[in-house]
Motif scaffolding. Sequence first.
Motif, mmCIF file in Angstrom:
data_model
loop_
_atom_site.group_PDB
_atom_site.id
_atom_site.type_symbol
_atom_site.label_atom_id
_atom_site.label_comp_id
_atom_site.label_asym_id
_atom_site.label_seq_id
_atom_site.Cartn_x
_atom_site.Cartn_y
_atom_site.Cartn_z
ATOM 1 N N LEU A 181 -12.519 5.617 18.014
ATOM 2 C CA LEU A 181 -12.278 6.978 18.479
ATOM 3 C C LEU A 181 -11.020 7.559 17.840
ATOM 4 C CD1 LEU A 181 -12.826 9.407 20.302
ATOM 5 C CD2 LEU A 181 -11.601 8.212 22.131
ATOM 6 N N THR A 182 -9.958 6.755 17.774
ATOM 7 C CA THR A 182 -8.705 7.218 17.157
ATOM 8 C C THR A 182 -8.936 7.585 15.696
ATOM 9 O OG1 THR A 182 -7.528 5.664 18.600
ATOM 10 C CG2 THR A 182 -6.284 6.647 16.797
ATOM 11 N N LEU A 183 -9.642 6.744 14.979
ATOM 12 C CA LEU A 183 -9.864 6.994 13.556
ATOM 13 C C LEU A 183 -10.792 8.177 13.328
ATOM 14 C CD1 LEU A 183 -10.133 3.313 12.286
ATOM 15 C CD2 LEU A 183 -8.282 4.926 11.859
ATOM 16 N N ILE A 184 -11.834 8.328 14.135
ATOM 17 C CA ILE A 184 -12.726 9.482 13.985
ATOM 18 C C ILE A 184 -11.949 10.777 14.216
ATOM 19 C CG2 ILE A 184 -14.646 10.705 15.099
ATOM 20 C CD1 ILE A 184 -16.055 8.011 15.366
ATOM 21 N N THR A 185 -11.044 10.766 15.198
ATOM 22 C CA THR A 185 -10.209 11.951 15.443
ATOM 23 C C THR A 185 -9.287 12.206 14.256
ATOM 24 O OG1 THR A 185 -10.256 11.413 17.808
ATOM 25 C CG2 THR A 185 -8.623 13.017 17.080
ATOM 26 N N ARG A 186 -8.755 11.138 13.654
ATOM 27 C CA ARG A 186 -7.893 11.315 12.474
ATOM 28 C C ARG A 186 -8.695 11.897 11.312
ATOM 29 N NH1 ARG A 186 -2.875 8.996 10.945
ATOM 30 N NH2 ARG A 186 -2.924 7.486 12.656
ATOM 31 N N TYR A 187 -9.921 11.432 11.115
ATOM 32 C CA TYR A 187 -10.749 12.010 10.059
ATOM 33 C C TYR A 187 -11.068 13.487 10.356
ATOM 34 C CZ TYR A 187 -11.525 7.460 7.836
ATOM 35 O OH TYR A 187 -11.366 6.274 7.169
ATOM 36 N N GLY A 188 -11.204 13.835 11.640
ATOM 37 C CA GLY A 188 -11.365 15.245 12.001
ATOM 38 C C GLY A 188 -10.135 16.056 11.642
ATOM 39 N N LEU A 189 -8.955 15.459 11.806
ATOM 40 C CA LEU A 189 -7.715 16.124 11.402
ATOM 41 C C LEU A 189 -7.702 16.359 9.891
ATOM 42 C CD1 LEU A 189 -4.815 17.110 11.830
ATOM 43 C CD2 LEU A 189 -4.077 14.704 11.805
ATOM 44 N N VAL A 190 -8.178 15.386 9.116
ATOM 45 C CA VAL A 190 -8.248 15.549 7.660
ATOM 46 C C VAL A 190 -9.094 16.775 7.310
ATOM 47 C CG1 VAL A 190 -9.115 14.525 5.511
ATOM 48 C CG2 VAL A 190 -7.888 13.109 7.169
ATOM 49 N N ALA A 247 -19.269 11.814 -2.043
ATOM 50 C CA ALA A 247 -18.939 11.524 -0.643
ATOM 51 C C ALA A 247 -19.965 12.140 0.306
ATOM 52 C CB ALA A 247 -17.538 12.047 -0.324
ATOM 53 N N HIS A 248 -20.387 13.368 0.020
ATOM 54 C CA HIS A 248 -21.353 14.015 0.908
ATOM 55 C C HIS A 248 -22.735 13.364 0.804
ATOM 56 C CE1 HIS A 248 -18.558 17.595 1.343
ATOM 57 N NE2 HIS A 248 -18.917 17.317 2.569
ATOM 58 N N LEU A 291 -19.485 7.204 8.564
ATOM 59 C CA LEU A 291 -20.065 8.545 8.445
ATOM 60 C C LEU A 291 -18.974 9.613 8.511
ATOM 61 C CD1 LEU A 291 -22.299 10.694 8.505
ATOM 62 C CD2 LEU A 291 -22.610 10.183 10.946
ATOM 63 N N TYR A 292 -18.107 9.555 9.524
ATOM 64 C CA TYR A 292 -17.053 10.567 9.652
ATOM 65 C C TYR A 292 -16.053 10.478 8.501
ATOM 66 C CZ TYR A 292 -18.655 11.976 14.272
ATOM 67 O OH TYR A 292 -19.404 12.480 15.304
ATOM 68 N N ALA A 293 -15.813 9.257 8.019
ATOM 69 C CA ALA A 293 -14.909 9.100 6.882
ATOM 70 C C ALA A 293 -15.486 9.771 5.641
ATOM 71 C CB ALA A 293 -14.659 7.614 6.618
ATOM 72 N N ALA A 294 -16.787 9.603 5.405
ATOM 73 C CA ALA A 294 -17.422 10.214 4.234
ATOM 74 C C ALA A 294 -17.380 11.738 4.326
ATOM 75 C CB ALA A 294 -18.861 9.724 4.109
ATOM 76 N N ILE A 295 -17.609 12.286 5.514
ATOM 77 C CA ILE A 295 -17.552 13.747 5.685
ATOM 78 C C ILE A 295 -16.142 14.259 5.393
ATOM 79 C CG2 ILE A 295 -17.736 15.634 7.352
ATOM 80 C CD1 ILE A 295 -19.939 14.044 8.738
ATOM 81 N N ALA A 296 -15.147 13.591 5.963
ATOM 82 C CA ALA A 296 -13.763 14.029 5.745
ATOM 83 C C ALA A 296 -13.404 13.973 4.268
ATOM 84 C CB ALA A 296 -12.810 13.159 6.566
ATOM 85 N N ARG A 297 -13.771 12.884 3.608
ATOM 86 C CA ARG A 297 -13.450 12.740 2.176
ATOM 87 C C ARG A 297 -14.157 13.833 1.370
ATOM 88 N NH1 ARG A 297 -13.781 8.081 2.308
ATOM 89 N NH2 ARG A 297 -11.610 7.460 2.037
ATOM 90 N N GLY A 298 -15.424 14.061 1.680
ATOM 91 C CA GLY A 298 -16.162 15.091 0.959
ATOM 92 C C GLY A 298 -15.574 16.475 1.152
ATOM 93 N N GLN A 299 -15.158 16.791 2.397
ATOM 94 C CA GLN A 299 -14.583 18.105 2.670
ATOM 95 C C GLN A 299 -13.247 18.303 1.967
ATOM 96 O OE1 GLN A 299 -15.903 20.820 5.014
ATOM 97 N NE2 GLN A 299 -17.464 19.711 3.884
ATOM 98 N N LEU A 300 -12.413 17.262 1.974
ATOM 99 C CA LEU A 300 -11.113 17.385 1.304
ATOM 100 C C LEU A 300 -11.299 17.604 -0.189
ATOM 101 C CD1 LEU A 300 -8.064 17.356 1.309
ATOM 102 C CD2 LEU A 300 -8.136 14.843 1.277
#
Length: 910
Positions: free
Chosen positions: A558-567, A628-629, A606-615
Amino acid sequence: MPSSQPSPDARLYRWRFGAVEFDESRHELRVAGLAVDMEHKPLQVLSVLLRHVGEVVTKEELFEQVWAGRITVDHVLATAIGKLRKMLDAAGEDRIVTVPRIGYRMDGPVERVAQGQRLGTALSFVAGQPVPGREHFLLERPLGRTLGSEVWLARQPRSRDARVFKFSLGGERLAAIKREATLMRVLRDTLGERDDFVRVLDWNFETEPFFLECEYGGESLPEWAASQGALAEWDRERRLAFFLQIAAAVDAAHSVGVLHKDIKPANVLVRARREARWQPCLTDFGNSRLLQPERLAELGITGMGLTVTTASNGSGTPLYLAPELIAGQAATVRSDLYALGVLLYQWLVGDLRRPMAPGWERDIDDALLVEDIRRATDGDPAQRLGSVAELMERLSALPQRRALAERQQATALAAHAAQRTLEQTRARRPWVIATIAMLSAGLIASSLFWYRSEQQRRSAAMQAARAEAVVRFLSDDLIGALSPGGAGFERDPTVRQMLEHAGTPLTTRFDGDPAVRGGIHAALGDAWRTLGDRERAAGHLRNAVQDYGRAFGVDDELTLITRYGLVRTLAYAGTSEAFAEAERQLREADRLAGSTRLRSENPLALYAAIARGQLHFQQLQIEPSLAAHRRADALQRKLRPDDASMAALIRSNIADALLRSGKAEEAVPLLRALLADPLLDASRIGESTTAGYRVMLARALRSLGRYAEALPIAQTAAATTERILGPDDYTTLVQLSLVASIHDYAGACAKALPIARTVRERVAHRYGEERQATLIETGNLGFKEYDCGDREAGLAYLRQAESGLRRHFGEDNVAAHSFRYALANQLADQGRHAEALEMVDGLSVPALTAGDSTPGWEHRLQALRGRILMQSGRQQEGRPLLAAAISALTDLGAEDDEQMREWRGLLDKQ
């Protein structure tokens, strides 16, 4: 022994007409030598029509021969005919003729070659006889019979080892047991050996009678429940614990892309385990579906029975069929969930044959369970829970939810009293109540995570104190402040001011409970992001990451998914500082997650890939964004196949990246498929999101020179977005910019310029002159001013964009290099060769490639330099550069014909 006499209609043929070949014995359809993936029912319809070429086959005859003995609906025949026609049209064979109100006819010459004969349609085994091909096992008793197939329990006489044999004579039932063998291998090879699936041990698909040999999984659920008295003697808690084991098996199958499609009590077996424990096992995957057939190649599994993907969307047991399947739609995770919800209802009421008739809610005396069953079996699949895992989570948390429901009721009463007071004393403020509801929902959603702390889960006092704090936060700090006499009442606050007010008391109110405080910060972060205030959103998400880290650990999912949301939120902010922080947060999240988790197939990856793709995407680093996407797309289809908003986000970015990579011809069919996908219907993802898809389709058509098609699509989409989001919203302005560019490409400068000027003015006014978005729109306006005649103004805007992007976002900014390349070309056109060469000297091949992945940028720069040198009179320096570049680009096939003609013309002239 099985009958060996051929039936009157037992001949099997290989049919040929045009480029089409259909082999009845193999149930295989080929066009131009390539296998075609088609469901079994359309192939059966094709077989009947081919056997009566030139004759009218009535609808009644087709229903009788193809759907005999099955409950069906009228349009399944029309659907099957439509699929056949689509295939035949693609092969250039328009042969199926509709005879109005009567039926269908297959026209044209057809060849046929006999492939042998099918054995009779009835198997005739008797207890005590050896299993054909497994003579050391003796048949003991039948477990089930259908037309052309039988299921028997067999035992080894000495060891008493039990086996289950599923026999088939061929046809659809043979395809079913082949499919089951294939899918059980998929489950085993990806999930390992599990006790909640019946193992397939061996098979014979070479000679009749064909069979599948399975371990004995125990009695069927109805037989076992009757013999053990489970339905009468077990209390609700024990029944739910047992049901959760069944649900866990279904969820595990879904996690690797396998839909069961026939969940019912008879397909759940129960066997004894040690310590007087009962183990349910999921069986009968003969009608199942693999969502990603390409995984078979990854696992090295031959796709037996999967050339024909499935018997029918409406196949299965009617009592457990989701409404959309009866209507002819494709099976999904949610249709399996529907069947599981019906089974849950029957299991709880103690009757495994009872249908869910109107008024079923009266049979369940627990409001939360009624809600869970209703959410699992809603007639509208979009309103159901998103996954079996979500149902399991709700059922597992029932005690905590009951405690929380009491507190929520108190909060609702306080909110209702405050609302009535507000209505009596002042004008209504519906948005106030809506904002309170939003924050309440955020608290309720985040409460699901409160139970993850072992210490807190064990402490009833902590739970009571926590619930009391939530009630006080909503009733005193938020609702009370907005009641007459409250601190916020007289100011008549806006929604933004309410959100600011909501965030103020968090530290004091939840000082000792970081889990709750983190949940509220996360809810507020999402709210601010929705309102477009990325800075405030990022602030709350930073706090949520810190609080979740304290409550659950910095490497908790949960902590990491929230951090990826911050990214993602920082990437959207679009400033150089935000990009830098996003990259730091991404590196830290990746480090804490670890390579093993990130390489696996799980929600965190999954959330990590989305964050990386968006950045990457927001920095215009297109190729890494696309990679990434695409990784995120594969994970979403497997882990969250029914999550429409996530699918919309990922697939839109893939399409956008293809467009920015110059692959419009790939983007167009992808975008048309997105617009036709029921999962991404506007009713599910919103009109504005659908409008975004249409805008991308318009961009793709523009890139292909199809301006007349592109313009109305872009105009309609921009109008929709402006109606929903407002005239100054960034999305609206970007879409208006596209409308201007289509006019510009089509040569309509008088229409393009006013729109481009308006867009640039509004973006600058709302976001400031130094934002990346503003600078890009400044460069876009420069192109249009230049193309429409005011070349000095165009060059000035391009210089402003190029220098501003480099100054604020770094020398390697992709957009800056794109504008610099355009400037060099335009300065050369103006004869300003020294300035043009200066621009070329500052260009970076990696940056240009990141913005446009078309190969050959080093050669384009060489060609540009050679062109400028030749035009400035430096022939000996420029000619070899230009000639070599033309040769290299020709070999790559990486340049358009018009540009190559221009360069070759320059060589010929000089």
